[in-house]
Write an enzyme that holds these catalytic residues in place. Structure first.
Site, PDB file in Angstrom:
ATOM      1  N   THR B 113       0.806  -1.233   0.000  1.00  0.00           N
ATOM      2  CA  THR B 113       0.000   0.000   0.000  1.00  0.00           C
ATOM      3  C   THR B 113       0.836   1.280   0.000  1.00  0.00           C
ATOM      4  OG1 THR B 113      -1.724  -1.154   1.190  1.00  0.00           O
ATOM      5  CG2 THR B 113      -1.771   1.247   1.320  1.00  0.00           C
ATOM      6  N   GLY B 152       2.333  -3.156   8.193  1.00  0.00           N
ATOM      7  CA  GLY B 152       2.437  -3.817   9.492  1.00  0.00           C
ATOM      8  C   GLY B 152       3.812  -4.440   9.688  1.00  0.00           C
ATOM      9  N   GLU B 398      -6.894  -5.981   2.043  1.00  0.00           N
ATOM     10  CA  GLU B 398      -7.126  -6.931   0.949  1.00  0.00           C
ATOM     11  C   GLU B 398      -8.279  -6.454   0.067  1.00  0.00           C
ATOM     12  OE1 GLU B 398      -6.198 -10.544   0.371  1.00  0.00           O
ATOM     13  OE2 GLU B 398      -4.388 -10.074   1.486  1.00  0.00           O
TER      14      GLU B 398
END
Lengths: 637, 637
Positions: B113, B152, B398
């Site tokens: 992302t 993350g 997702e």
């Protein structure tokens, strides 16, 4: 009021400050007291005005969203604690406390809920037994299950509590009564002997609120702690009152608190609008996907995105206008509210609906708005999760939303019953129930003729469908009820077994009729033609979309046909396309709300700026040494 | 595995530990590494098994709910970072990293992302330009808007990153490709020169996850960082691959990741069941209201309460069984998944639906379960809000759930199109679309004959309604699509303007058909008659309730009549009454989940015990001196 916030660095919007629960709570208390003393110092309100016009005081604050979490601490102190004394107090002790509370010399809490009794206030177990010898009440928590819990302002701040306990004199239980008692001393701010006060622990949202628990062990308080305007305990323990039944007494106490339901509704309505505005502004800024080879398109250009945001945006306006009308209505009715000889059924029914509807719709908006921001919705800087958690509790306190709707449902059933037995309705606001019952065929035929895809369709036409729908629900419920009783079922069971499918649908239908009416009355004042047209379309979009969302209900008994439903769906889509641009002027934010990076065209820059400026943004892991490679691994740099 | 958790005090369930974000993150990392080294030490898995069977590794862990937040850190490392290297890696460098990652010598992150591109992966902007002189890739972030965000494990832990960047050789852009690169050094655990790595700041949920951002400035990495199993860059920069188009390449990369959608679905399904169990057990314990004079009744005895919990409970079983079947199916299909010559359309459609449906239903369960616990639902000790926030992100990552469903919708439209043009369907699982299209009248007539209130009604009968409904949606969408094109509309626009109302409804209908079929297959194995009967009723309750919830859709074209809808509603209510008791054996929890006080008959005692034992439960306000009365107030004690 916003000036105080805008110009003092201590009032930096909470979304930019990372605080633990232990930090957030004293900070909130300090801000609240500072704010109040500024208000008094500047003479915006005198203490006496705070007492006489606490509604206005709370309204006028209109705390910027960056500190909206303060409102609950304020509300508990002013609208719950102080208001109860104003409405139900009688003696000098009460008058002194009013003055002190109005100056915020101390912070009060509202001690009602117990561990094993929440919604069922009638069954609270804390006792206040009158001791004729000392003329005191002896307060006790019978068992651990009766400990007062979740009381806001209690764990750390409160010196006084508005206590709800069973009044017992001469061995007789007179039901739940209000007392105002001191719970912490004035020198060390410690719980008085006989009290166990503690913290409810880790919880979700409102980290700045100190929810506490409270246990009484033969705690003695003077007789004048009883809020005795409508009932007294004489020296020998004789209990005197004009309100004969326990249920009526409790009903009256709660009636005096109906204002808090409007306040909650108002808060939810404001938040709902705000979240919608942020989400819509972001949708016009954020671009993603598009025809290959062409520039990416803004999210707002996608029907799916319009569909998830715009109807809720329109709904937020309908709610905001309606709550405002109900608030005005409440203020005109205020003298009756505190008169135990009056029962204000319509007011109660619509206040209850308002708390339920405004908070439920806000809940749905926040969840959708969070999703519409994508991953950014998880950042504190978007405020979405603060709004979700601050509002979520509104679904529960003052009564669970789904349980509470029964109070509204009872009002409609009562009126339907009056109509069925040849009497008139109790209030003009539900006269349509009688009209429709008298000549249902006419109304149904009129609805059947409507083309819901028609561009000239008026909100007034849709309102007719809502009215007939509400009436159908009401009379159907009566039929179901009568049938159950005739079959010999227990009244309690028949009633309860109607709640999820029949009664709640009916209560919502009634409320939505009123809301659409209120919205129409409000936009009638709009003088600017094009603006008015936008508002009309917004009302239409709300009403049609809402109908398609609950199409199963509206198609019941084929009130609207399969074709009409398709027309409504198509019209919703065409309204989306028009309103996505026309509604932009309504997404304006006042300057003191500009702090939210999501509200701006240059979002990326503002957001990144916030991220890199945050404390510790570039700090290494605290356990970085343990993150190193085991010996033997090839090392780089 | 649960033993490791159950017997080590360091693994105290997270709901009892109050931690700031800064405390939660290293704690999680430490636990994760400890857990993994225990697994290796005990020989439960060897590093090679972790590589070959990471699906099994993650499944087998089945982390107890008290530490469910660890799963995402684990998943990122094993199922995203390691899995991508296993599937797409080719050289010795990749093999070495696999071994190290399997031993957890370092932690990996998955850097996809970017600030201005989330769902639209095709348009990522980070570049990896091949330098023929040094045979290196030079990685750059073109503008601030292209910074990698929300990654993350990045802010604190990761030493390596699975990077998605545009591969550029000989001045030509070959589209987004995967690279595996080192981002922190092995001695000081600091970002390597050329990288700016920071923390995304305050956020909601997953406080133990270190989401970070990453900016590249002429960052050079060796050629072997490209995961080159299916494409190579030669010395002179020539790009070679068997997968010709950019879109197909990206599609294939994402296909290899489809497993993560099932994993997310599985996690949501497990949480959904757990929350339902907690809420149902609480509902049997908690008493409130009742006939005046009689003992209070448990919440579970109220129809309203049954109505809010039981259908979701049944739905959770339908989902759990179906996800399990899909997981097994995936494992049998695994060789094809990593074969670029295969496209697995059904698998993709159902995995996508599973991620969407399981997470959306879990979301709704958590919100309702929280409310059903009343005020107690706000306590951390209920775990409800942790579940809400942990799952909420599943709705977005997702791919946004509402946007993602289009991928499933495309599969059905493709099959409908094949049927309309005389071809056969692509997979047996959608053969019913053809059957219904061939002889629709027969199916419709059969449905018309059903009495949905009938006690002997079978889930198989309801399944027929769902199938016809799905087929109707599919062919209606095709009609809408063809009409739009005939009217000269742009294909992109016709498609997008069908999403909210038509396509998403169709995708859900298709998925629900498959889920009911899977549920029926699963309960067919149940040998115990009475148990099987309970499962049948649960399936019925789910299918009928779901139909009444979306009655507007099911009544479309009068597929079911107004009367049948009423029958379905009545049958739902009678099933509630039976299942509220019959389903109790299914609310059993394994011993390692007993820590949640809400799961127990003696809830009040356990909850209070937790509250009074918490750190600081009886601490005085930090600012108590400022809370004292101003001079002059009468002092007490």
């Amino acid at each position: 009021m916003q000036e105080i916030f805008a110009k003092d660095p201590e009032f930096e919007p909470a979304i930019f400050v990372e605080q633990t629960r232990e930090q957030a709570r004293p900070h909130a208390t300090m801000l609240l007291r500072k704010l109040h003393s500024e208000i008094l110092r500047r003479g915006i309100f005198t203490p006496q005005q705070v007492i006489d016009e606490h509604e206005k005081y709370l309204m006028c604050q209109n705390t910027p969203r960056g500190h909206v979490a303060l409102i609950i601490k304020q509300t508990l102190h002013f609208a719950m604690f102080l208001k109860a004394i104003v409405n139900l107090g009688a003696n000098d002790y009460h008058k002194r406390l009013m003055q002190e509370a109005a100056r915020m010399d101390f912070i009060g809490c509202f001690a009602m809920t117990e561990l094993s009794h929440g919604s069922n206030v009638m069954e609270l177990r804390t006792t206040a037994t009158f001791d004729e010898k000392t003329k005191e009440f002896v307060i006790n928590t019978p068992t651990d299950n009766d400990i007062k819990v979740w009381i806001g302002n209690l764990a750390k701040d409160a010196r006084y509590a508005l206590l709800w306990a069973r009044l017992i004199t001469q061995g007789k239980d007179h039901g739940v009564h209000p007392f105002v008692i001191q719970i912490r001393d004035s020198i060390y701010h410690k719980p008085l002997p006989g009290l166990l006060i503690g913290d409810m622990g880790m919880k979700v949202g409102y980290q700045n609120m100190d929810n506490g628990f409270l246990r009484f062990n033969n705690f003695r308080v003077p007789r004048d702690t009883l809020l005795s305007k409508f009932f007294q305990v004489l020296d020998d323990g004789t209990y005197k009152t004009e309100i004969a039944s326990k249920t009526k007494r409790l009903g009256f106490f709660l009636q005096t608190l109906s204002y808090s339901r409007i306040l909650l509704g108002l808060g939810a309505a404001n938040g709902n609008l705000y979240a919608n505005i942020i989400a819509l502004r972001f949708a016009h800024m954020r671009k993603q996907f598009g025809v290959p080879g062409e520039p990416e398109r803004p999210l707002a250009s996608y029907q799916l995105h319009q569909y998830r945001l715009l109807p809720k945006f329109c709904q937020a306006f309908v709610i905001r206008f309606s709550v405002d009308e109900i608030l005005q209505y409440y203020i005109t009715m205020k003298p009756q509210v505190v008169d135990p000889t009056k029962t204000l059924e319509f007011l109660h029914a619509i206040c209850t609906f308002t708390k339920v509807y405004a908070s439920t719709c806000a809940h749905n908006t926040y969840l959708e708005a969070r999703q519409s921001l994508g991953g950014f919705g998880y950042s504190y800087y978007s405020e979405m999760y603060q709004m979700i958690t601050y509002n979520d509790v509104n679904l529960t306190w003052e009564g669970d939303n789904k349980v509470l709707l029964q109070q509204t449902a009872r009002y409609i059933m009562k009126n339907c019953n009056r109509i069925l037995t040849g009497k008139d309705v109790t209030d003009q606001q539900v006269k349509y129930l009688k009209d429709i019952h008298t000549d249902k065929a006419k109304f149904v035929a009129k609805i059947g003729d409507l083309d819901l895809g028609e561009e000239d369709l008026k909100l007034e036409d849709i309102l007719e469908i809502y009215r007939v729908f509400a009436a159908n629900c009401g009379f159907k419920a009566m039929k179901h009820f009568t049938k159950g009783l005739e079959e010999g079922q227990d009244m309690f069971d028949v009633y309860l077994n109607s709640v999820p499918v029949i009664l709640n649908t009916m209560a919502i239908a009634f409320g939505e009729v009123y809301y659409i009416e209120a919205y129409l009355r409000r936009i009638a004042h709009c003088k600017d033609g094009p603006t008015k047209r936008v508002f009309e379309k917004m009302g239409l979009l709300y009403a049609l979309w809402n109908m398609t969302e609950r199409a199963g209900d509206f198609r019941n008994e084929n009130l609207i046909s399969s074709d009409q439903l398709s027309q409504a769906k198509d019209r919703v889509l065409s309204l989306l396309k028009e309103l996505i641009h026309e509604a932009i002027p309504l997404t304006h934010l006042p300057p003191w709300e500009w702090y939210n990076p999501f509200a701006h065209e240059d979002f990326y820059e503002r957001f990144l700026g916030q991220v890199v400026r945050a404390d510790g943004a570039f700090e290494r892991s605290r356990i970085w040494k343990e993150m190193l490679a085991p010996e033997g691994e090839p090392q780089k740099k």
